[in-house]
Design a protein around this motif. Structure first.
Motif, mmCIF file in Angstrom:
data_model
loop_
_atom_site.group_PDB
_atom_site.id
_atom_site.type_symbol
_atom_site.label_atom_id
_atom_site.label_comp_id
_atom_site.label_asym_id
_atom_site.label_seq_id
_atom_site.Cartn_x
_atom_site.Cartn_y
_atom_site.Cartn_z
ATOM 1 N N LYS B 73 8.068 -2.484 12.771
ATOM 2 C CA LYS B 73 8.440 -3.679 11.987
ATOM 3 C C LYS B 73 8.157 -4.989 12.706
ATOM 4 O O LYS B 73 8.892 -5.964 12.542
ATOM 5 C CB LYS B 73 9.914 -3.603 11.577
ATOM 6 C CG LYS B 73 10.218 -2.358 10.761
ATOM 7 C CD LYS B 73 11.644 -2.287 10.313
ATOM 8 C CE LYS B 73 11.919 -0.921 9.705
ATOM 9 N NZ LYS B 73 13.300 -0.732 9.310
ATOM 10 N N TYR B 92 5.060 -0.275 9.919
ATOM 11 C CA TYR B 92 5.495 -1.469 9.167
ATOM 12 C C TYR B 92 5.097 -2.785 9.806
ATOM 13 O O TYR B 92 5.794 -3.789 9.662
ATOM 14 C CB TYR B 92 7.018 -1.469 8.973
ATOM 15 C CG TYR B 92 7.571 -0.264 8.261
ATOM 16 C CD1 TYR B 92 7.442 -0.123 6.882
ATOM 17 C CD2 TYR B 92 8.229 0.738 8.961
ATOM 18 C CE1 TYR B 92 7.952 0.976 6.236
ATOM 19 C CE2 TYR B 92 8.739 1.847 8.318
ATOM 20 C CZ TYR B 92 8.599 1.958 6.951
ATOM 21 O OH TYR B 92 9.116 3.052 6.314
ATOM 22 N N LEU B 111 1.691 2.160 7.442
ATOM 23 C CA LEU B 111 2.176 1.112 6.537
ATOM 24 C C LEU B 111 2.027 -0.306 7.079
ATOM 25 O O LEU B 111 2.856 -1.174 6.819
ATOM 26 C CB LEU B 111 3.637 1.399 6.147
ATOM 27 C CG LEU B 111 3.788 2.590 5.189
ATOM 28 C CD1 LEU B 111 5.157 3.222 5.300
ATOM 29 C CD2 LEU B 111 3.542 2.171 3.750
ATOM 30 N N ARG B 130 -1.691 4.565 4.999
ATOM 31 C CA ARG B 130 -1.130 3.637 4.013
ATOM 32 C C ARG B 130 -1.136 2.174 4.448
ATOM 33 O O ARG B 130 -0.220 1.416 4.142
ATOM 34 C CB ARG B 130 0.318 4.032 3.669
ATOM 35 C CG ARG B 130 0.402 5.378 2.994
ATOM 36 C CD ARG B 130 1.798 5.966 3.095
ATOM 37 N NE ARG B 130 1.731 7.400 3.034
ATOM 38 C CZ ARG B 130 1.895 8.105 1.903
ATOM 39 N NH1 ARG B 130 2.179 7.498 0.793
ATOM 40 N NH2 ARG B 130 1.767 9.402 1.913
ATOM 41 N N VAL B 134 2.191 0.937 -0.159
ATOM 42 C CA VAL B 134 3.464 0.641 -0.821
ATOM 43 C C VAL B 134 4.622 0.834 0.150
ATOM 44 O O VAL B 134 4.799 1.911 0.718
ATOM 45 C CB VAL B 134 3.671 1.570 -2.042
ATOM 46 C CG1 VAL B 134 4.868 1.128 -2.853
ATOM 47 C CG2 VAL B 134 2.424 1.621 -2.902
ATOM 48 N N VAL B 136 8.448 1.460 1.243
ATOM 49 C CA VAL B 136 9.504 2.296 0.666
ATOM 50 C C VAL B 136 10.433 1.414 -0.173
ATOM 51 O O VAL B 136 10.943 0.408 0.317
ATOM 52 C CB VAL B 136 10.320 2.985 1.784
ATOM 53 C CG1 VAL B 136 11.409 3.854 1.180
ATOM 54 C CG2 VAL B 136 9.415 3.811 2.670
ATOM 55 N N GLY B 137 10.614 1.771 -1.422
ATOM 56 C CA GLY B 137 11.491 0.995 -2.298
ATOM 57 C C GLY B 137 10.726 0.011 -3.167
ATOM 58 O O GLY B 137 11.274 -0.566 -4.091
ATOM 59 N N ASP B 138 9.467 -0.200 -2.868
ATOM 60 C CA ASP B 138 8.650 -1.099 -3.682
ATOM 61 C C ASP B 138 7.810 -0.247 -4.633
ATOM 62 O O ASP B 138 7.715 0.972 -4.465
ATOM 63 C CB ASP B 138 7.730 -1.928 -2.771
ATOM 64 C CG ASP B 138 7.466 -3.319 -3.343
ATOM 65 O OD1 ASP B 138 7.285 -3.400 -4.567
ATOM 66 O OD2 ASP B 138 7.440 -4.294 -2.583
ATOM 67 N N THR B 139 7.201 -0.869 -5.627
ATOM 68 C CA THR B 139 6.333 -0.106 -6.520
ATOM 69 C C THR B 139 4.881 -0.554 -6.419
ATOM 70 O O THR B 139 4.015 0.042 -7.044
ATOM 71 C CB THR B 139 6.786 -0.243 -7.986
ATOM 72 O OG1 THR B 139 6.803 -1.629 -8.307
ATOM 73 C CG2 THR B 139 8.149 0.342 -8.203
ATOM 74 N N LEU B 156 -4.964 6.895 2.388
ATOM 75 C CA LEU B 156 -4.235 6.074 1.420
ATOM 76 C C LEU B 156 -4.264 4.585 1.758
ATOM 77 O O LEU B 156 -3.301 3.860 1.552
ATOM 78 C CB LEU B 156 -2.792 6.582 1.265
ATOM 79 C CG LEU B 156 -2.693 7.924 0.547
ATOM 80 C CD1 LEU B 156 -1.447 8.685 0.941
ATOM 81 C CD2 LEU B 156 -2.712 7.753 -0.961
ATOM 82 N N GLU B 159 -3.193 1.670 -0.937
ATOM 83 C CA GLU B 159 -2.652 2.390 -2.094
ATOM 84 C C GLU B 159 -1.876 1.429 -3.000
ATOM 85 O O GLU B 159 -1.057 0.651 -2.533
ATOM 86 C CB GLU B 159 -1.730 3.517 -1.611
ATOM 87 C CG GLU B 159 -1.334 4.440 -2.729
ATOM 88 C CD GLU B 159 -0.098 5.277 -2.417
ATOM 89 O OE1 GLU B 159 0.606 4.956 -1.453
ATOM 90 O OE2 GLU B 159 0.146 6.227 -3.159
ATOM 91 N N ARG B 160 -2.146 1.512 -4.280
ATOM 92 C CA ARG B 160 -1.456 0.700 -5.291
ATOM 93 C C ARG B 160 -1.514 -0.793 -4.953
ATOM 94 O O ARG B 160 -0.555 -1.539 -5.165
ATOM 95 C CB ARG B 160 0.003 1.148 -5.402
ATOM 96 C CG ARG B 160 0.691 0.774 -6.709
ATOM 97 C CD ARG B 160 0.221 1.556 -7.862
ATOM 98 N NE ARG B 160 0.904 1.221 -9.096
ATOM 99 C CZ ARG B 160 0.414 1.485 -10.299
ATOM 100 N NH1 ARG B 160 -0.743 2.098 -10.426
ATOM 101 N NH2 ARG B 160 1.072 1.164 -11.382
#
Lengths: 365, 267
Positions: B73, B92, B111, B130, B134, B136-139, B156, B159-160
């Motif tokens: 993070k 993160y 992430l 990733r 995305v 965690v908790g987001d769409t 990935l 992704e999205r």
């Protein structure tokens, strides 16, 4: 048999005390396996919270993936009974679902005439991908793409065909276009899959397909339940702390991460310093990660004696005692009466609550 | 004023949560207060002072020295200022950041830049799975900003993704640009399987032809794109000279999703 501890038999109370001592000293323990009933899961979650550790299930990978799909996109699941009684077209994705549940065909396609269902088509099964073994003769079966493309590609092609978007030069003769037509003309189509077999993007494509079909007809998905009461434990975790398994209680709020909080990774990397492994459902072939001081709660007679630092024998949920478990047949949690009631051994919940109480006493002293 | 520098004293025995260390959070804190910030991720409390030698004063520019893949993070939810990481970053990195700049001399974990909506992340080394994906908790994945990965990207990637621009200098893993809704990914080397799986809109630009293309993409042939020339111009202006030319083979898809995305393979 009395609970065992590494190096020989000791009294039950001593094993519990030593377990409490071991856990009281840890800085980041994992409560893993979680092959247990709902009571056991409740106690495991409470212990993880007290120790500010992590909870993960033996099928944590697929449970976390299934939870992610639901969280990010939502789903239209059908229950097992609804699929058996009301679906006229069933698409099975690969042979994974059959490997997970060898009786699946017989259960989904009972030979006797079932309840009234929508539509007037004969019920049929479409198998996407892998070769099929032992298909019941009374089922109208279509197989597509066996021995050819991989599942993600087949799913993508079927998705395009369902939405009637052009794909390459494949014309009406494409068997996938015919499958798509069957899905569009079905009164109630259900796509059956096992989350463990599919990558997330392929799962999302299946959900998009169902969403598209549902504009004009009815369609739904049936994901096979995870082994070892995984869905029960995952639901229990969700209603207890708001998050699925692979959640850490170390911070001020619980935190879920499908990769960082995987039990096997935490132990291999040395980030976790103790493991409580719960194996009380007599499941076969579940591998316990090794490498840190371990307390095993096991209901099997050959529970790797000598390998665990502390081995505590527990009762088998649903065999030795009544247990609330996730039952795939009702797609929900139900009570299973003990097959052979036996009160000689304690339940997982009793052992974990005892250890928890001993940790409290130790901290108060 | 010299950059506020955090030098890791030794290998931490646990993962660290570095999210409290952002310019916005540190600018009004006294050195003692900074040293008392908790960055541990287990029940053994660890503070900045336990782990880092803190030097310098300018909280608008942070430097992390000697960090490793357990430092999670870094720059998460960053809103302003600059962070330079002289070492590796954990998971993160810059996740959900809105503005500012992060530069990593080493590699980053999973992430990186997940669900970021603005700002600039430059990773010299590799990124885990990733990146730009995305949180965690987001769409939705990355919504805006620029993410540059000098080395390889894991599976990935993007992704999205909902917006923004990603450049990968090395190879990318499976499902690059999976389920993208918008935005652009420029891939300079190889990609794994299933690139563009579930692509709705958005662009994947390949400088090297992928080994496998999904059959759910329709070939539109080789076309001229002024857009590519504009992009090349912008890249050059911002100090990233990458020759794109103006011609590319265009594939539209993923027909399994909306089918309005594109893969451009430079010709």
């Amino acid at each position: 048999m009395a609970p065992k501890q590494k190096g020989g038999g000791v009294e039950a109370a001593s094993a519990l005390l030593r377990a409490a001592q071991l856990l009281g000293r840890t800085r980041f323990p994992v409560i893993g396996g979680l092959l247990t009933d709902i009571d056991g899961a409740v106690a495991a979650l409470a212990l993880a919270k007290k120790l500010r550790g992590v909870i993960d299930h033996a099928a944590g990978e697929e449970l976390a993936r299934g939870s992610q799909i639901m969280r990010e996109r939502g789903a239209s699941p059908a229950s097992f009974g609804e699929t058996r009684n009301r679906a006229d077209v069933i698409v099975m994705v690969g042979s994974g679902p059959l490997k997970r549940d060898p009786g699946l065909f017989q259960d989904l396609f009972p030979e006797e005439k079932g309840l009234p269902r929508p539509g007037d088509q004969a019920r049929r099964l479409i198998l996407l991908g892998d070769d099929l073994v032992n298909a019941p003769t009374h089922v109208k079966l279509t197989q597509v793409g066996q021995g050819g493309s991989d599942l993600p590609t087949l799913i993508a092609r079927l998705g395009a065909a369902v939405a009637e978007r052009p794909v390459g030069d494949e014309g009406q003769g494409d068997p996938l276009a015919q499958v798509a037509e069957s899905l569009r003309t079905a009164a109630f189509a259900v796509i059956v899959y096992s989350v463990a077999d599919l990558d997330e993007p392929a799962l999302f494509t299946i959900l998009d397909m169902v969403r598209h079909l549902s504009v004009a007809t009815r369609a739904a998905t049936l994901a096979l339940a995870a082994p070892g009461n995984g869905d029960g434990v995952n639901l229990c975790s969700t209603w207890t702390c708001g998050l699925p398994v692979r959640t850490s209680f170390a911070g001020s709020v619980p935190e879920h991460d499908a990769r960082r909080f995987a039990a096997s990774r935490l132990i291999e990397s040395g980030e976790a310093d103790a493991l409580v492994w719960i194996d009380a459902l007599a499941e076969q072939g579940v591998r316990r990660p090794k490498g840190v001081p371990t307390i095993v709660l096991s209901s099997s007679d050959d529970a790797g004696e000598g390998e665990a630092d502390i081995l505590i024998e527990v009762a088998c949920a649903g065999r030795d005692h009544d247990a609330a478990l996730y039952l795939p047949a009702i797609s929900g949690i139900g009570l299973v009466k003990a097959a052979h009631p036996n009160q000689d051994k304690p339940t997982v919940a009793a052992v974990l609550n005892n250890i928890s109480g001993l940790i409290d006493k130790r901290e108060a002293a | 004023m010299s950059a506020l520098t955090f030098e890791l004293k030794g290998k931490p025995g646990q993962r660290l949560d570095m999210s409290p260390l952002t310019p916005a959070r540190l600018k009004d804190l006294k050195p003692k207060e900074i040293e008392a910030l908790a960055v541990g991720a287990t029940r053994v409390a660890l503070t900045v002072g336990d782990l880092f030698k803190v030097k310098g004063k300018d909280a608008s520019a942070l430097r992390f020295v000697g960090t490793d893949a357990r430092c999670d993070k870094i720059g998460a939810a960053l809103t302003e200022g600059e962070i330079v990481v002289e070492g590796d970053a954990g998971a993160y990195l810059g996740a959900a950041m809105k503005n500012g700049k992060i530069e990593v001399k080493g590699s980053a974990g999973d992430l990186a830049g997940a669900s970021m909506s603005g700002g600039n992340i430059a990773i010299d080394g590799d990124a885990g799975e990733r990146a730009g994906g995305v949180l965690v908790g987001d769409t939705l994945g990355m919504k805006g900003g620029l993410l540059t990965i000098g080395g390889n990207a894991g599976p990935l990637l993007g992704e999205r993704m909902r917006g923004g621009f990603v450049i990968v200098g090395g190879n990318a893993g499976d499902y690059a640009g999976g389920r993208m809704i918008a935005g652009t990914i420029l891939l300079k080397r190889k990609v794994g399987r299933f690139a563009g799986y579930g692509l709705r809109r958005g662009s994947l630009i390949f400088m090297e032809e992928p080994k496998e293309l999904l059959p759910t993409f329709g070939d539109c042939g080789v076309l001229e794109f002024n857009y590519l020339r504009l992009l090349e111009h912008w890249l050059r202006e911002t100090g990233r000279p990458i020759a794109l030319g103006g011609r590319a083979r265009r594939l539209m898809g993923d027909m399994a999703a909306l089918g309005k995305g594109e893969m451009l393979i430079l010709a």
